[in-house]
Design an enzyme around this catalytic site. Structure first.
Site, PDB file in Angstrom:
ATOM      1  N   CYS A  37     -11.045   2.872  -0.398  1.00  0.00           N
ATOM      2  CA  CYS A  37      -9.921   3.219   0.080  1.00  0.00           C
ATOM      3  C   CYS A  37      -9.368   2.393   1.237  1.00  0.00           C
ATOM      4  O   CYS A  37     -10.360   2.121   2.354  1.00  0.00           O
ATOM      5  CB  CYS A  37      -9.620   4.774   0.313  1.00  0.00           C
ATOM      6  SG  CYS A  37      -8.214   5.197   1.171  1.00  0.00           S
ATOM      7  N   THR A  38      -8.340   1.810   1.205  1.00  0.00           N
ATOM      8  CA  THR A  38      -8.159   0.542   2.430  1.00  0.00           C
ATOM      9  C   THR A  38      -7.830   1.535   3.776  1.00  0.00           C
ATOM     10  O   THR A  38      -7.481   0.912   4.867  1.00  0.00           O
ATOM     11  CB  THR A  38      -6.990  -0.072   1.843  1.00  0.00           C
ATOM     12  OG1 THR A  38      -5.741   0.752   1.566  1.00  0.00           O
ATOM     13  CG2 THR A  38      -7.253  -0.880   0.899  1.00  0.00           C
ATOM     14  N   HIS A  39      -7.670   2.745   3.911  1.00  0.00           N
ATOM     15  CA  HIS A  39      -7.507   3.476   5.042  1.00  0.00           C
ATOM     16  C   HIS A  39      -9.089   3.560   5.792  1.00  0.00           C
ATOM     17  O   HIS A  39      -9.108   3.761   6.891  1.00  0.00           O
ATOM     18  CB  HIS A  39      -6.980   4.579   4.769  1.00  0.00           C
ATOM     19  CG  HIS A  39      -5.650   5.027   4.637  1.00  0.00           C
ATOM     20  ND1 HIS A  39      -5.068   4.514   3.215  1.00  0.00           N
ATOM     21  CD2 HIS A  39      -4.795   5.792   5.385  1.00  0.00           C
ATOM     22  CE1 HIS A  39      -3.906   4.692   3.516  1.00  0.00           C
ATOM     23  NE2 HIS A  39      -3.462   5.348   4.680  1.00  0.00           N
ATOM     24  N   CYS A  88      -4.501  -1.161  -1.866  1.00  0.00           N
ATOM     25  CA  CYS A  88      -4.522   0.061  -2.091  1.00  0.00           C
ATOM     26  C   CYS A  88      -5.477   0.247  -3.333  1.00  0.00           C
ATOM     27  O   CYS A  88      -5.085  -0.221  -4.394  1.00  0.00           O
ATOM     28  CB  CYS A  88      -3.102   0.568  -2.181  1.00  0.00           C
ATOM     29  SG  CYS A  88      -3.287   2.500  -2.862  1.00  0.00           S
ATOM     30  N   ASN A  89      -6.321   0.920  -3.277  1.00  0.00           N
ATOM     31  CA  ASN A  89      -7.253   1.113  -4.514  1.00  0.00           C
ATOM     32  C   ASN A  89      -6.746   2.025  -5.458  1.00  0.00           C
ATOM     33  O   ASN A  89      -6.778   1.970  -6.596  1.00  0.00           O
ATOM     34  CB  ASN A  89      -8.619   1.738  -4.111  1.00  0.00           C
ATOM     35  CG  ASN A  89      -9.468   1.039  -3.363  1.00  0.00           C
ATOM     36  OD1 ASN A  89     -10.416   0.417  -3.968  1.00  0.00           O
ATOM     37  ND2 ASN A  89      -9.325   0.944  -1.981  1.00  0.00           N
ATOM     38  N   GLU A 111      -4.057   8.762   8.290  1.00  0.00           N
ATOM     39  CA  GLU A 111      -2.542   8.532   8.724  1.00  0.00           C
ATOM     40  C   GLU A 111      -2.281   9.440   9.786  1.00  0.00           C
ATOM     41  O   GLU A 111      -1.027   8.801  10.430  1.00  0.00           O
ATOM     42  CB  GLU A 111      -1.684   8.848   7.481  1.00  0.00           C
ATOM     43  CG  GLU A 111      -1.978   7.785   6.255  1.00  0.00           C
ATOM     44  CD  GLU A 111      -0.830   6.563   6.121  1.00  0.00           C
ATOM     45  OE1 GLU A 111       0.137   6.530   7.090  1.00  0.00           O
ATOM     46  OE2 GLU A 111      -1.123   5.537   5.751  1.00  0.00           O
ATOM     47  N   TYR A 129      -0.857   8.336  -2.296  1.00  0.00           N
ATOM     48  CA  TYR A 129      -0.888   7.842  -3.567  1.00  0.00           C
ATOM     49  C   TYR A 129      -2.097   8.812  -4.486  1.00  0.00           C
ATOM     50  O   TYR A 129      -2.028   8.797  -5.517  1.00  0.00           O
ATOM     51  CB  TYR A 129      -0.910   6.543  -3.929  1.00  0.00           C
ATOM     52  CG  TYR A 129       0.287   5.352  -3.972  1.00  0.00           C
ATOM     53  CD1 TYR A 129       1.464   6.105  -3.373  1.00  0.00           C
ATOM     54  CD2 TYR A 129       0.229   4.325  -4.382  1.00  0.00           C
ATOM     55  CE1 TYR A 129       2.559   5.226  -3.354  1.00  0.00           C
ATOM     56  CE2 TYR A 129       1.172   3.361  -4.271  1.00  0.00           C
ATOM     57  CZ  TYR A 129       2.474   4.042  -3.685  1.00  0.00           C
ATOM     58  OH  TYR A 129       3.590   3.122  -3.716  1.00  0.00           O
ATOM     59  N   GLY A 130      -3.049   8.794  -3.538  1.00  0.00           N
ATOM     60  CA  GLY A 130      -4.347   9.488  -3.872  1.00  0.00           C
ATOM     61  C   GLY A 130      -4.306  10.778  -4.901  1.00  0.00           C
ATOM     62  O   GLY A 130      -5.148  10.977  -5.699  1.00  0.00           O
ATOM     63  N   ASP A 181       0.895  -1.069   0.065  1.00  0.00           N
ATOM     64  CA  ASP A 181       0.178   0.154   0.022  1.00  0.00           C
ATOM     65  C   ASP A 181       1.204   1.219   0.089  1.00  0.00           C
ATOM     66  O   ASP A 181       2.168   1.056   0.100  1.00  0.00           O
ATOM     67  CB  ASP A 181      -0.903   0.082   1.464  1.00  0.00           C
ATOM     68  CG  ASP A 181      -1.652   1.447   1.482  1.00  0.00           C
ATOM     69  OD1 ASP A 181      -2.278   1.695   0.309  1.00  0.00           O
ATOM     70  OD2 ASP A 181      -2.028   1.760   2.468  1.00  0.00           O
ATOM     71  N   SER A 182       0.282   2.482  -0.252  1.00  0.00           N
ATOM     72  CA  SER A 182       1.084   3.764  -0.213  1.00  0.00           C
ATOM     73  C   SER A 182       1.704   3.811   1.221  1.00  0.00           C
ATOM     74  O   SER A 182       2.517   4.436   1.546  1.00  0.00           O
ATOM     75  CB  SER A 182       0.128   4.994  -0.627  1.00  0.00           C
ATOM     76  OG  SER A 182      -0.906   4.781   0.303  1.00  0.00           O
TER      77      SER A 182
HETATM   78  N1  DGL Z   1      -4.872   3.253   0.760  1.00  0.00           N
HETATM   79  C1  DGL Z   1      -4.808   3.762  -0.306  1.00  0.00           C
HETATM   80  C2  DGL Z   1      -6.219   3.622  -1.322  1.00  0.00           C
HETATM   81  O1  DGL Z   1      -6.745   2.475  -0.850  1.00  0.00           O
HETATM   82  C3  DGL Z   1      -5.037   5.402  -0.537  1.00  0.00           C
HETATM   83  C4  DGL Z   1      -4.125   6.189   0.429  1.00  0.00           C
HETATM   84  C5  DGL Z   1      -3.525   7.126  -0.512  1.00  0.00           C
HETATM   85  O2  DGL Z   1      -3.913   8.055  -1.041  1.00  0.00           O
HETATM   86  O3  DGL Z   1      -2.228   7.133  -0.340  1.00  0.00           O
HETATM   87  O4  DGL Z   1      -6.260   4.169  -2.128  1.00  0.00           O
END
Ligand code: DGL
Length: 269
Positions: free
Chosen positions: A188-190, A76-77, A156, A45-46, A13-14
Site C-alpha cells: 500500500c503506497t501509504h 496505488c495497489n 491519511e 479505495y481499499g 492514487d485514491s
Molecule cells: N494507497 C492505496 C494503496 O496502495 C490504498 C489506500 C486506500 O485504500 O485508498 O492500495
C-alpha cells in the site's frame, strides 16, 4: 499519437499516499514534470468494489490523457489490482505502470525460496494478485498476506508515530499469518509513512520492502529504453484532488516532503 519526451508523467492514487511514489519519481527523475491526481473524494479505495475502482480509474486516466501525459503510473495497489488490465486496454496509446509488477520482480530476484509477508488493503489482499504473480515467477517464494484495513485511513488522518498507530501496527504484525516471515512487502503506497514503526517492531532485523523507489526505477528504465526522457532542465508539477480539504494540503508536506498546492478537480462533471 505517439507520446513525446517533454510531456508530463501522470500519477494517481485514491488520495495522498501515492505522493510517496511521486516523491521517489521526482528524486529519480528531477527534470520530469508530474501531474498527480488524488481521488480524495473516493478514499479509501481499499474497501471499494472492483467495479467502483475501475470506474474511478478510467475517469482519472481520461483526465491525465487529456492533460497530455506520456505515461501513467498507478501509484496505488488497490487500483493496480482492480484496474490495471482495464486501463492497459483503455489507454492503449501510452504505457501504464502499476506498483505490483516491479515489486514482484524485486522479490523474485532478492527473496528467492523465502517466506515473505505482505500487508495491504482488503481489495489488494482479496484480489490475490500478488499470489498469482509471485507464483508465475516460480522462485519458491511462500507468500503470506494480511489485510490491514485500518492503516491507510489512520495514516491519511495523520495518525502515525504515536501510541495509537503503535498499538494498531503491533496488533496487525503479531497476527499468526505473518509468523516466521523473512521479509515484508508494504503493498500500500501509504505505508512508507509507517515503515520506521514497522521496522522497529521487528527490531530492525526485517527487510521492509516498499514500492516507491522500485517503481521510480522501473519508470526510469521504461522512459530511457523508449527515448522518452525529457530534454527539459526544469520541471513543473500539478497536484489535483477530487475533494479539497486543508488537512490534505498540510499532509502533502509529509508525503511529498514539501507542502504543495492542491487544486480541486471534480471528477464527474
Ligand atoms: N494507497 C492505496 C494503496 O496502495 C490504498 C489506500 C486506500 O485504500 O485508498 O492500495
Amino acid at each position: 499519437m505517439r507520446p513525446t519526451p517533454d510531456q508530463p508523467i501522470g500519477i494517481f492514487d485514491s488520495g495522498i499516499g501515492g505522493l510517496t511514489v511521486a516523491h521517489a519519481i521526482r528524486q529519480r527523475l528531477p527534470n520530469e514534470s508530474i501531474i498527480y491526481f488524488g481521488d480524495t473524494a473516493h478514499l479509501p479505495y481499499g474497501d471499494k468494489s472492483e467495479a467502483a475502482i475501475q470506474a474511478y480509474s478510467v475517469r482519472i486516466a481520461d483526465v491525465l490523457l487529456k492533460k497530455g501525459c506520456k505515461v501513467i503510473v498507478i501509484a496505488c495497489n488497490s487500483a493496480s489490482s482492480a484496474a490495471y488490465e482495464l486501463l492497459k486496454e483503455y489507454a492503449r496509446q501510452i504505457k501504464i505502470i502499476n506498483v505490483i509488477d516491479p515489486m514482484v520482480h524485486w522479490v523474485a530476484e532478492h527473496h528467492k525460496q523465502q517466506r515473505v509477508g505482505l500487508i495491504g488493503t482488503k481489495r489488494t489482499v482479496q484480489s490475490g494478485v500478488y499470489h498469482r504473480k509471485i507464483e508465475e515467477v516460480n522462485q519458491g517464494i511462500e507468500l503470506h498476506s494480511l489485510a490491514t484495513p485500518l492503516l491507510a485511513p489512520m495514516i491519511e488522518e495523520g495518525f502515525f508515530d504515536n501510541t495509537i498507530s503503535h498499538e494498531i501496527i503491533t496488533r496487525y504484525l503479531a497476527d499468526p499469518e505473518l509468523e516466521g516471515i523473512q521479509a515484508l512487502i508494504l503493498a500500500c503506497t501509504h505505508y512508507p509513512l509507517i515503515k520506521e514503526e514497522i521496522s522497529t517492531y521487528y527490531r530492525h532485523q526485517m527487510p521492509i520492502l516498499d514500492s516507491a523507489t522500485i517503481v521510480a526505477d522501473a519508470l526510469y528504465h521504461y522512459l530511457a529504453a523508449h527515448f522518452l526522457l525529457t530534454r527539459k532542465t526544469e520541471s513543473q508539477h500539478q497536484f489535483l484532488v477530487s475533494d479539497y480539504t486543508e488537512s490534505f494540503e498540510a499532509a502533502t508536506r509529509i508525503f511529498f516532503r514539501e507542502q504543495v498546492h492542491l487544486e480541486k478537480y471534480s471528477l464527474w462533471n
